[in-house]
Design an enzyme around this catalytic site. Structure first.
Site, PDB file in Angstrom:
ATOM      1  N   ARG A  83       0.817  -1.210   0.000  1.00  0.00           N
ATOM      2  CA  ARG A  83       0.000   0.000   0.000  1.00  0.00           C
ATOM      3  C   ARG A  83       0.852   1.261   0.000  1.00  0.00           C
ATOM      4  O   ARG A  83       0.380   2.342  -0.348  1.00  0.00           O
ATOM      5  CB  ARG A  83      -0.951  -0.030   1.210  1.00  0.00           C
TER       6      ARG A  83
ATOM      7  N   LYS B  80      -7.881   3.624 -20.546  1.00  0.00           N
ATOM      8  CA  LYS B  80      -8.161   3.914 -21.943  1.00  0.00           C
ATOM      9  C   LYS B  80      -6.899   3.765 -22.797  1.00  0.00           C
ATOM     10  O   LYS B  80      -6.370   2.679 -22.925  1.00  0.00           O
ATOM     11  CB  LYS B  80      -8.760   5.316 -22.059  1.00  0.00           C
TER      12      LYS B  80
ATOM     13  N   TYR C 210     -16.383  13.868 -18.214  1.00  0.00           N
ATOM     14  CA  TYR C 210     -16.823  12.481 -18.095  1.00  0.00           C
ATOM     15  C   TYR C 210     -17.974  12.432 -17.081  1.00  0.00           C
ATOM     16  O   TYR C 210     -17.928  13.083 -16.037  1.00  0.00           O
ATOM     17  CB  TYR C 210     -15.649  11.612 -17.665  1.00  0.00           C
TER      18      TYR C 210
ATOM     19  N   ASP D  87      -7.954  16.835 -17.544  1.00  0.00           N
ATOM     20  CA  ASP D  87      -8.149  15.433 -17.899  1.00  0.00           C
ATOM     21  C   ASP D  87      -7.652  15.264 -19.333  1.00  0.00           C
ATOM     22  O   ASP D  87      -8.269  15.770 -20.276  1.00  0.00           O
ATOM     23  CB  ASP D  87      -9.628  15.063 -17.775  1.00  0.00           C
TER      24      ASP D  87
END
Length: 407
Positions: A82, A226, A136, A201
């Site tokens: 982590r 993507k 988005y 973005d």
């Protein structure tokens, strides 16, 4: 930007230079792998360990204290999954090099990455966000619903400066935007932000077509699911930024647990190596399809960005759901940026969660379709689209003649 242009990404003989001075294609292949030859390796290893042995507990305590103070990556061997992972770190290094930033921090998804940014700013008492639609759909919803305690002011790019408040922690834009492909003058918006960080973005453009940090953005967000991954088989997000902000993001990632799995980090690093080639090839096909769609009487409007790219949006005169149901080669599915071509109806899926009036006001109409062009032959893609669009209206001139007139 509406377009019937045949604008494509830079031709093969143009050298696209990365911020390091090496060609972007070279950097995409070698970034994050610089140390492999010295270890006698060719392919990057996948480190699946969740924990690591340490016989120096005092030294480990000091490293954890240092991380808690600054969020800097701990020196020496890894401590715990982590806190960080060597395979994921290779991808982060490579993406930062391509975007021209000091650092990058990867997360389990693009929404996890955006959430971490909002949490960082919110922890400083800066909960107000200025944002430009469209975004988005889930990003829009996260801000509008105030799920992380944020308050949002929606504005157009020209209104950013007037929308700022003393508690504004972030300005958020997406360019080209999802799904209308509207573009923003990033340098002008960055100037309007003043000292408030601008987050761009950059999922649709990728660093192949645009590097927002060069235009004044402090934060560059990707849904790495993507184009960075590029094959529809990895879920991830990443923020490219300066080291100071990266430290804060790592602390939030450690505390909230939105870590990226090492196998995903490996797939993303592999995806980056072909990113320039994939984006260039898919962009050429997208530009060609945009031109054909613009000349087609069954299509009311085509959206294709000046910057180029592999995304095309178009509005049909007929039933968009019939087009979705009519494709056979193209895959009707959410997401984008894969090697195969995908098409979806934003008002039904990706932007369904946005209020209908807000959705329409930002250009996401009920007849809009969004297509992510892949690497198939462009004539095969057009044959599938042509069939799915249905019968041409009587008296319509043949497509070849229409394209000739458009030229």
């Amino acid at each position: 930007m509406d377009s019937a242009r045949t604008h494509t990404s830079p031709p093969d003989d143009v050298r696209i230079t990365a911020p390091t001075g090496r060609a972007l294609a070279t950097e995409a292949v070698h970034a994050g792998r610089d140390d492999l030859a010295g270890q006698g390796l060719h392919a990057p290893p996948i480190d699946l360990s969740t924990t690591y042995p340490s016989y120096d507990s005092r030294g480990e305590a000091a490293r954890i204290d240092a991380f808690a103070t600054t969020g800097a990556e701990p020196d020496g061997p890894p401590v715990y999954g982590r806190l960080g992972n060597p395979t994921v770190a290779r991808f982060e290094t490579a993406l930062a090099r391509l975007e021209g930033t000091e650092a990058a921090v990867a997360f389990a998804s693009g929404m996890a990455a955006l959430s971490a940014v909002l949490l960082v700013r919110g922890s400083m008492g800066l909960r107000h966000v200025v944002a430009v639609r469209p975004l988005y759909g889930c990003s829009d919803h996260l801000l509008t619903a105030g799920l992380l305690g944020t308050e949002v002011t929606w504005t157009d790019p020209a209104g950013v400066a007037d929308a700022l408040r003393p508690d504004t922690g972030l300005v958020l834009v997406e360019s080209p935007a999802n799904p209308t492909l509207a573009e923003v003058d990033l340098r002008a918006v960055a100037h309007a932000c003043g000292s408030v960080p601008l987050l761009v973005d950059n999922t649709f453009a990728t660093p192949v077509l645009q590097r927002p940090a060069e235009h004044g953005a402090r934060l560059v967000l990707h849904s790495a699911t993507k184009y960075l991954g590029g094959h529809g088989d990895v879920l991830a997000g990443v923020v490219a930024c300066d080291e100071e902000f990266a430290g804060r993001l790592r602390q939030v990632r450690f505390a909230t647990g939105g870590v990226l799995h090492p196998l995903a980090g490996y797939l993303l690093l592999r995806g980056l190596s072909t990113l320039p080639v994939r984006v260039r090839a898919a962009s050429a096909s997208a530009a060609e399809l945009a031109g054909r769609l613009a000349a087609d009487p069954r299509v009311a409007r085509v959206h294709y960005p000046r910057i180029g790219g592999a995304m095309v949006s178009f509005e049909v005169h007929g039933d968009p759901h019939a087009v979705i149901g009519g494709v056979r080669l193209i895959t009707p599915a959410v997401s984008l940026g894969s090697v195969d071509t995908l098409i979806q109806h934003p008002a039904s899926i990706s932007h369904r969660i946005v209020d209908a009036d807000d959705r329409r006001d930002s250009g996401v109409g009920d007849r809009l379709l969004r297509m992510s062009v892949g690497l198939e032959d462009v004539d095969d893609l057009w044959a599938d689209l042509d069939r799915a669009l249905g019968e041409r209206p009587s008296g319509a001139i043949p497509l070849r003649e229409a394209l000739s007139r458009a030229e």
